[in-house]
Design a protein around this motif. Structure first.
Motif, PDB file in Angstrom:
ATOM      1  N   ASN A  78      10.744   0.587  16.402  1.00  0.00           N
ATOM      2  CA  ASN A  78       9.365   1.417  16.288  1.00  0.00           C
ATOM      3  C   ASN A  78       9.660   2.562  15.426  1.00  0.00           C
ATOM      4  OD1 ASN A  78       7.986  -0.428  17.907  1.00  0.00           O
ATOM      5  ND2 ASN A  78       8.917   0.775  19.700  1.00  0.00           N
ATOM      6  N   ILE A  79      10.250   2.305  14.181  1.00  0.00           N
ATOM      7  CA  ILE A  79      10.532   3.640  13.289  1.00  0.00           C
ATOM      8  C   ILE A  79      10.440   2.854  11.937  1.00  0.00           C
ATOM      9  CG2 ILE A  79      12.090   5.312  12.240  1.00  0.00           C
ATOM     10  CD1 ILE A  79      11.008   6.490  14.846  1.00  0.00           C
ATOM     11  N   LYS A  80       9.604   3.264  11.132  1.00  0.00           N
ATOM     12  CA  LYS A  80       9.626   2.804   9.695  1.00  0.00           C
ATOM     13  C   LYS A  80       9.398   3.897   8.741  1.00  0.00           C
ATOM     14  CE  LYS A  80       6.719  -0.383   6.679  1.00  0.00           C
ATOM     15  NZ  LYS A  80       5.790  -1.024   6.629  1.00  0.00           N
ATOM     16  N   ILE A  81      10.432   3.702   7.671  1.00  0.00           N
ATOM     17  CA  ILE A  81      10.467   4.725   6.613  1.00  0.00           C
ATOM     18  C   ILE A  81       9.844   4.298   5.367  1.00  0.00           C
ATOM     19  CG2 ILE A  81      12.129   6.526   5.411  1.00  0.00           C
ATOM     20  CD1 ILE A  81      13.985   6.229   7.906  1.00  0.00           C
ATOM     21  N   ILE A  82       9.121   4.893   4.763  1.00  0.00           N
ATOM     22  CA  ILE A  82       8.412   4.609   3.468  1.00  0.00           C
ATOM     23  C   ILE A  82       8.310   5.755   2.793  1.00  0.00           C
ATOM     24  CG2 ILE A  82       7.085   2.599   4.571  1.00  0.00           C
ATOM     25  CD1 ILE A  82       4.638   4.420   4.201  1.00  0.00           C
ATOM     26  N   GLU A  83       8.314   5.701   1.206  1.00  0.00           N
ATOM     27  CA  GLU A  83       7.981   6.889   0.333  1.00  0.00           C
ATOM     28  C   GLU A  83       6.648   6.903   0.326  1.00  0.00           C
ATOM     29  OE1 GLU A  83       9.971   5.688  -3.279  1.00  0.00           O
ATOM     30  OE2 GLU A  83      11.860   5.313  -2.288  1.00  0.00           O
ATOM     31  N   GLN A  84       6.208   8.353  -0.128  1.00  0.00           N
ATOM     32  CA  GLN A  84       4.833   8.681  -0.028  1.00  0.00           C
ATOM     33  C   GLN A  84       3.970   7.703  -0.864  1.00  0.00           C
ATOM     34  OE1 GLN A  84       2.742  10.158  -2.170  1.00  0.00           O
ATOM     35  NE2 GLN A  84       3.952  10.290  -4.100  1.00  0.00           N
ATOM     36  N   GLU A  85       4.314   6.936  -2.065  1.00  0.00           N
ATOM     37  CA  GLU A  85       3.581   6.033  -2.730  1.00  0.00           C
ATOM     38  C   GLU A  85       3.116   5.021  -2.009  1.00  0.00           C
ATOM     39  OE1 GLU A  85       6.763   7.103  -3.988  1.00  0.00           O
ATOM     40  OE2 GLU A  85       6.372   8.568  -5.476  1.00  0.00           O
ATOM     41  N   GLY A  86       3.900   4.463  -0.817  1.00  0.00           N
ATOM     42  CA  GLY A  86       3.700   3.311  -0.190  1.00  0.00           C
ATOM     43  C   GLY A  86       2.740   3.620   1.040  1.00  0.00           C
ATOM     44  N   ALA A  87       2.475   4.933   1.128  1.00  0.00           N
ATOM     45  CA  ALA A  87       1.467   5.122   2.450  1.00  0.00           C
ATOM     46  C   ALA A  87       0.163   4.391   2.230  1.00  0.00           C
ATOM     47  CB  ALA A  87       1.202   6.671   2.549  1.00  0.00           C
ATOM     48  N   ASN A  88      -0.060   3.682   3.321  1.00  0.00           N
ATOM     49  CA  ASN A  88      -1.257   3.109   3.593  1.00  0.00           C
ATOM     50  C   ASN A  88      -1.949   3.046   5.025  1.00  0.00           C
ATOM     51  OD1 ASN A  88      -0.096   0.624   5.254  1.00  0.00           O
ATOM     52  ND2 ASN A  88       1.186   0.568   3.524  1.00  0.00           N
ATOM     53  N   ALA A  89      -2.905   2.487   4.971  1.00  0.00           N
ATOM     54  CA  ALA A  89      -3.831   2.900   6.280  1.00  0.00           C
ATOM     55  C   ALA A  89      -3.378   1.844   7.500  1.00  0.00           C
ATOM     56  CB  ALA A  89      -5.141   2.386   5.974  1.00  0.00           C
ATOM     57  N   TYR A  90      -2.739   0.690   7.201  1.00  0.00           N
ATOM     58  CA  TYR A  90      -2.422  -0.237   8.047  1.00  0.00           C
ATOM     59  C   TYR A  90      -1.157   0.349   8.876  1.00  0.00           C
ATOM     60  CZ  TYR A  90      -0.188  -4.091  10.370  1.00  0.00           C
ATOM     61  OH  TYR A  90       0.471  -4.825  11.209  1.00  0.00           O
ATOM     62  N   ASP A  91      -0.196   0.630   7.990  1.00  0.00           N
ATOM     63  CA  ASP A  91       0.907   1.433   8.552  1.00  0.00           C
ATOM     64  C   ASP A  91       0.533   2.603   9.350  1.00  0.00           C
ATOM     65  OD1 ASP A  91       2.866  -0.365   8.008  1.00  0.00           O
ATOM     66  OD2 ASP A  91       3.379   0.582   6.097  1.00  0.00           O
ATOM     67  N   ILE A  92      -0.221   3.630   9.022  1.00  0.00           N
ATOM     68  CA  ILE A  92      -0.621   4.772   9.653  1.00  0.00           C
ATOM     69  C   ILE A  92      -1.147   4.328  10.720  1.00  0.00           C
ATOM     70  CG2 ILE A  92      -2.064   7.003   9.626  1.00  0.00           C
ATOM     71  CD1 ILE A  92      -1.267   6.958   6.374  1.00  0.00           C
TER      72      ILE A  92
END
Length: 120
Positions: A78-92
């Motif tokens: 239950n941890i996901k690491i992404i870069e800010q360019e990949g921020a999307n509504a689904y993951d949030i």
């Protein structure tokens, strides 16, 4: 066969704004300092998450911080690491908490300020 409907860019941007403001209202939006040194042990990173009550989190980081924590975080559920360019509504929406590093929040704000000018 399912038809995939594309969502307009403006609508996606507005949705991202709305979700982040909702996370902020319910106190599920956090900002942590950039990770200065590499965290080599999963146990250490897991203790950091538990101590700060950040279980089930989406961590939006800059490139440097991601490289320093990715090895210790990949085995934590239950941890996901992404870069800010990949921020999307689904993951949030999917994760309970959203954690930004200080560098990533600054670059995310720069990206958002460009969006605001294009939306209005």
């Amino acid at each position: 066969v399912y038809k995939v409907k594309k969502i307009n860019k403006k609508i996606r941007k507005i949705g991202l704004f709305h979700i982040l403001s909702k996370k902020n209202k319910i106190k599920s939006l956090f900002v942590v300092d950039d990770f200065k040194s590499e965290i080599k042990k999963t146990k250490i990173f897991n203790n950091f998450l538990k101590k700060n009550n950040l279980i089930n989190s989406l961590i939006i980081s800059d490139k440097d911080s991601k490289l320093k924590i990715i090895k210790s975080a990949r085995n934590i559920p239950n941890i996901k690491i992404i870069e800010q360019e990949g921020a999307n509504a689904y993951d949030i929406i999917k994760y309970k908490n959203v954690v930004f590093t200080t560098s990533s929040i600054k670059s995310f704000q720069d990206r958002i300020s460009k969006w605001k000018n294009s939306i209005t």
